[in-house]
Scaffold this motif. Structure first.
Motif, PDB file in Angstrom:
ATOM      1  N   GLU A  56     -38.918  24.152 -14.786  1.00 20.99           N
ATOM      2  CA  GLU A  56     -40.063  24.923 -15.277  1.00 20.99           C
ATOM      3  C   GLU A  56     -39.729  26.411 -15.308  1.00 20.99           C
ATOM      4  OE1 GLU A  56     -44.709  25.748 -14.071  1.00 20.99           O
ATOM      5  OE2 GLU A  56     -43.734  23.924 -13.372  1.00 20.99           O
ATOM      6  N   ASN A  57     -39.057  26.895 -14.286  1.00 18.22           N
ATOM      7  CA  ASN A  57     -38.654  28.304 -14.268  1.00 18.22           C
ATOM      8  C   ASN A  57     -37.692  28.614 -15.416  1.00 18.22           C
ATOM      9  OD1 ASN A  57     -40.183  29.122 -12.098  1.00 18.22           O
ATOM     10  ND2 ASN A  57     -38.532  28.866 -10.593  1.00 18.22           N
ATOM     11  N   SER A  58     -36.773  27.704 -15.700  1.00 22.92           N
ATOM     12  CA  SER A  58     -35.832  27.897 -16.806  1.00 22.92           C
ATOM     13  C   SER A  58     -36.562  27.954 -18.139  1.00 22.92           C
ATOM     14  CB  SER A  58     -34.806  26.763 -16.835  1.00 22.92           C
ATOM     15  OG  SER A  58     -33.996  26.815 -15.695  1.00 22.92           O
ATOM     16  N   GLU A  59     -37.534  27.075 -18.306  1.00 24.08           N
ATOM     17  CA  GLU A  59     -38.322  27.070 -19.544  1.00 24.08           C
ATOM     18  C   GLU A  59     -39.109  28.369 -19.695  1.00 24.08           C
ATOM     19  OE1 GLU A  59     -40.718  23.548 -19.482  1.00 24.08           O
ATOM     20  OE2 GLU A  59     -38.998  22.218 -19.758  1.00 24.08           O
TER      21      GLU A  59
END
Length: 77
Positions: free
Chosen positions: A4-7
């Protein structure tokens, strides 16, 4: 959570790039607007300079009809 952080990071990068693109476009449009405004002012100044001095509208407490009558009288002189 890491995925989620990467997205979110990628989405944030896209937004930053889009903001930069829009900022540059806004700068170009502002420059174009300033150039057009300068050209308009120059043309207006030339047109104003070519007018007969007796027909200039004076700002003041006179009504528009009084000013028109004064201009007509000047034209007849």
């Amino acid at each position: 959570m890491e995925r989620e952080n990467s997205e979110l990071y990628l989405r944030n990068c896209q937004i930053i790039r889009e903001n930069e693109r829009l900022r540059k476009k806004a700068q170009r449009l502002n420059q174009e607007n300033q150039a057009l405004l300068s050209e308009l002012k120059r043309k207006l100044a030339v047109k104003t300079a070519k007018r007969k001095p007796g027909f200039e509208v004076e700002l003041g407490s006179n009504s528009a009809s009084d000013q028109m009558e004064a201009n007509k009288r000047q034209a007849l002189e």
